[in-house]
Motif scaffolding. Structure first.
Motif, PDB file in Angstrom:
ATOM      1  N   ILE A 142      -6.930  -3.110   5.351  1.00  0.00           N
ATOM      2  CA  ILE A 142      -6.674  -3.363   3.935  1.00  0.00           C
ATOM      3  C   ILE A 142      -6.108  -2.119   3.259  1.00  0.00           C
ATOM      4  CG2 ILE A 142      -7.680  -4.018   1.714  1.00  0.00           C
ATOM      5  CD1 ILE A 142      -7.596  -6.287   3.736  1.00  0.00           C
ATOM      6  N   GLY A 143      -6.744  -0.981   3.519  1.00  0.00           N
ATOM      7  CA  GLY A 143      -6.267   0.265   2.919  1.00  0.00           C
ATOM      8  C   GLY A 143      -4.851   0.602   3.345  1.00  0.00           C
ATOM      9  N   ILE A 147      -1.555   0.883   0.695  1.00  0.00           N
ATOM     10  CA  ILE A 147      -0.682   2.052   0.573  1.00  0.00           C
ATOM     11  C   ILE A 147       0.768   1.667   0.880  1.00  0.00           C
ATOM     12  CG2 ILE A 147      -0.069   4.240   1.698  1.00  0.00           C
ATOM     13  CD1 ILE A 147      -2.222   4.517  -0.386  1.00  0.00           C
ATOM     14  N   ALA A 148       0.982   0.869   1.912  1.00  0.00           N
ATOM     15  CA  ALA A 148       2.341   0.431   2.257  1.00  0.00           C
ATOM     16  C   ALA A 148       2.958  -0.382   1.121  1.00  0.00           C
ATOM     17  CB  ALA A 148       2.320  -0.376   3.553  1.00  0.00           C
ATOM     18  N   LEU A 149       2.151  -1.249   0.493  1.00  0.00           N
ATOM     19  CA  LEU A 149       2.635  -2.047  -0.641  1.00  0.00           C
ATOM     20  C   LEU A 149       2.999  -1.156  -1.833  1.00  0.00           C
ATOM     21  CD1 LEU A 149       0.249  -5.145  -0.659  1.00  0.00           C
ATOM     22  CD2 LEU A 149       2.736  -5.181  -0.368  1.00  0.00           C
ATOM     23  N   LEU A 150       2.207  -0.136  -2.066  1.00  0.00           N
ATOM     24  CA  LEU A 150       2.476   0.752  -3.201  1.00  0.00           C
ATOM     25  C   LEU A 150       3.750   1.568  -2.978  1.00  0.00           C
ATOM     26  CD1 LEU A 150      -1.175   1.906  -3.967  1.00  0.00           C
ATOM     27  CD2 LEU A 150       0.265   0.439  -5.391  1.00  0.00           C
ATOM     28  N   LEU A 156      10.896  -1.111  -5.159  1.00  0.00           N
ATOM     29  CA  LEU A 156      11.168  -2.407  -5.779  1.00  0.00           C
ATOM     30  C   LEU A 156      11.175  -2.323  -7.305  1.00  0.00           C
ATOM     31  CD1 LEU A 156      11.688  -5.226  -4.584  1.00  0.00           C
ATOM     32  CD2 LEU A 156       9.261  -5.721  -4.947  1.00  0.00           C
ATOM     33  N   ILE A 157      10.420  -1.380  -7.859  1.00  0.00           N
ATOM     34  CA  ILE A 157      10.283  -1.290  -9.312  1.00  0.00           C
ATOM     35  C   ILE A 157      11.616  -0.977  -9.985  1.00  0.00           C
ATOM     36  CG2 ILE A 157       9.745   1.203  -9.528  1.00  0.00           C
ATOM     37  CD1 ILE A 157       7.453   0.321 -11.449  1.00  0.00           C
ATOM     38  N   THR A 193       5.809   2.628   6.473  1.00  0.00           N
ATOM     39  CA  THR A 193       4.598   3.250   5.934  1.00  0.00           C
ATOM     40  C   THR A 193       3.352   2.682   6.594  1.00  0.00           C
ATOM     41  OG1 THR A 193       5.691   3.600   3.803  1.00  0.00           O
ATOM     42  CG2 THR A 193       3.291   3.743   3.826  1.00  0.00           C
ATOM     43  N   LEU A 194       3.335   1.375   6.842  1.00  0.00           N
ATOM     44  CA  LEU A 194       2.194   0.749   7.505  1.00  0.00           C
ATOM     45  C   LEU A 194       1.994   1.329   8.904  1.00  0.00           C
ATOM     46  CD1 LEU A 194      -0.049  -1.381   7.540  1.00  0.00           C
ATOM     47  CD2 LEU A 194       1.654  -3.049   8.326  1.00  0.00           C
ATOM     48  N   ILE A 195       3.087   1.468   9.655  1.00  0.00           N
ATOM     49  CA  ILE A 195       2.997   2.062  10.995  1.00  0.00           C
ATOM     50  C   ILE A 195       2.483   3.491  10.888  1.00  0.00           C
ATOM     51  CG2 ILE A 195       4.297   2.777  13.038  1.00  0.00           C
ATOM     52  CD1 ILE A 195       6.301   0.477  12.325  1.00  0.00           C
ATOM     53  N   ARG A 196       3.023   4.232   9.927  1.00  0.00           N
ATOM     54  CA  ARG A 196       2.622   5.643   9.770  1.00  0.00           C
ATOM     55  C   ARG A 196       1.148   5.767   9.385  1.00  0.00           C
ATOM     56  NH1 ARG A 196       3.215   9.826   5.647  1.00  0.00           N
ATOM     57  NH2 ARG A 196       3.342  11.829   6.746  1.00  0.00           N
ATOM     58  N   GLU A 197       0.674   4.893   8.520  1.00  0.00           N
ATOM     59  CA  GLU A 197      -0.731   4.935   8.125  1.00  0.00           C
ATOM     60  C   GLU A 197      -1.641   4.649   9.320  1.00  0.00           C
ATOM     61  OE1 GLU A 197      -2.277   5.698   5.089  1.00  0.00           O
ATOM     62  OE2 GLU A 197      -0.277   6.506   4.730  1.00  0.00           O
TER      63      GLU A 197
END
Length: 309
Positions: A142-143, A147-150, A156-157, A193-197
């Motif tokens: 989840i964490g 972080i990947a979403l942020l 995206l913003i 980012t997900l892979i890196r985390e």
């Protein structure tokens, strides 16, 4: 304890903040401006959007380090800033200050484009960063996903603020087509980012296991987690190859860039992950993934040649 002001730069991860700034600038000036699409922010308002983004991101890094003191003391004692160079009280005050500045500027930018509802994005991101640091990062995957979403949202913003408010009946096809490109880059940032985390969790498994974390390598072991990270890496490689085949195949320079600076290094990462496991290797792979993300963002410089050819 004597405060060391320069350590604040380390605390807020100034290199990562530069990456966020670079990515947002590239979307604005390497993609949107050359294509001449209808944008909502002038240069000053866009600079305020960047400032809001990096203030909230910096606050997130600070609160994360405050909650991570015990773990970091085990995993990387030489890099601990809180309670060694900066007091926890000062760190928390900086967290609150930066959050307030970021949210206030976010409200200003939203007000300027007459869309106050977008202000809620900054509040949600700010709250998520706190909840992540205090609770979510301890939960399985989840964490990592948060972080990947942020990170993806920081890209995206720009599309949300620049393109969506300016959509009309006459330009909606063009606006949405360009927004899809930004979404592609946001998803790319998410998966890298997900892979890196996950890789960073593999590097930090010793300290995390002693402080009650429930990360992938703790629950499944390093070998199985490496297989998961490798699978995500190859999922990304296949997706990028499909993107090259369908979107960039006519442009030799763009195709070469993606193969040399993004796809090739991702294959290298997958080979490393299946090799001998060590903290040095995990740290190296983490740095390579950060470079891949940077080169991915820099590929935005190619789009004016790809789309306007």
């Amino acid at each position: 304890m004597k405060t060391k002001p320069l350590k604040i730069l380390t605390l807020i991860r100034w290199k990562n903040l530069l990456m966020i700034t670079m990515a947002q600038l590239l979307i604005k000036y390497a993609l949107l401006e050359p294509l001449g699409v209808n944008t909502s922010l002038n240069s000053f308002e866009f600079s305020m959007l960047i400032l809001a983004s990096i203030c909230i991101a910096a606050a997130g890094y600070i609160i994360n380090d405050i909650y991570d003191v015990e773990t970091d003391t085990i995993n990387k004692p030489d890099k601990v800033v809180i309670n060694t160079a900066i007091t926890e009280k000062l760190g928390f005050n900086l967290f609150v200050l930066l959050n307030c500045i970021g949210v206030a500027i976010g409200f200003f930018v939203s007000y300027q484009i007459d869309n106050n509802a977008l202000f809620s994005l900054f509040v949600i991101i700010s709250a998520l960063l706190y909840v992540y640091a205090s609770y979510l990062k301890r939960l399985l995957l989840i964490g990592n996903i948060v972080i990947a979403l942020l990170v993806a949202t920081s890209i995206l913003i720009v599309g949300i603020f620049e393109l969506l408010p300016g959509i009309t009946v006459h330009n909606q096809n063009v606006q949405l087509a360009v927004f899809k490109i930004i979404f592609f880059y946001a998803f790319f940032a998410f998966i890298i980012t997900l892979i890196r985390e996950i890789v960073k969790d593999m590097e930090d498994v010793s300290g995390d296991s002693l402080t009650g974390m429930h990360t992938l390598p703790i629950l499944f072991g390093l070998k199985r987690t490496a297989y998961i990270a490798t699978g995500l890496t190859w999922f990304t490689v296949i997706g990028l190859l499909h993107y090259l085949e369908t979107k960039l195949y006519k442009n030799m320079y763009a195709s070469g860039y993606f193969l040399l600076f993004i796809i090739g290094p991702l294959i290298y990462v997958s080979i490393q992950l299946l090799g001998p496991k060590s903290n040095q290797m995990f740290s190296h792979v983490s740095q390579v993934l950060k470079l891949i993300l940077a080169f991915g963002m820099l590929s935005l410089l190619l789009y004016k040649f790809i789309l306007l050819k």
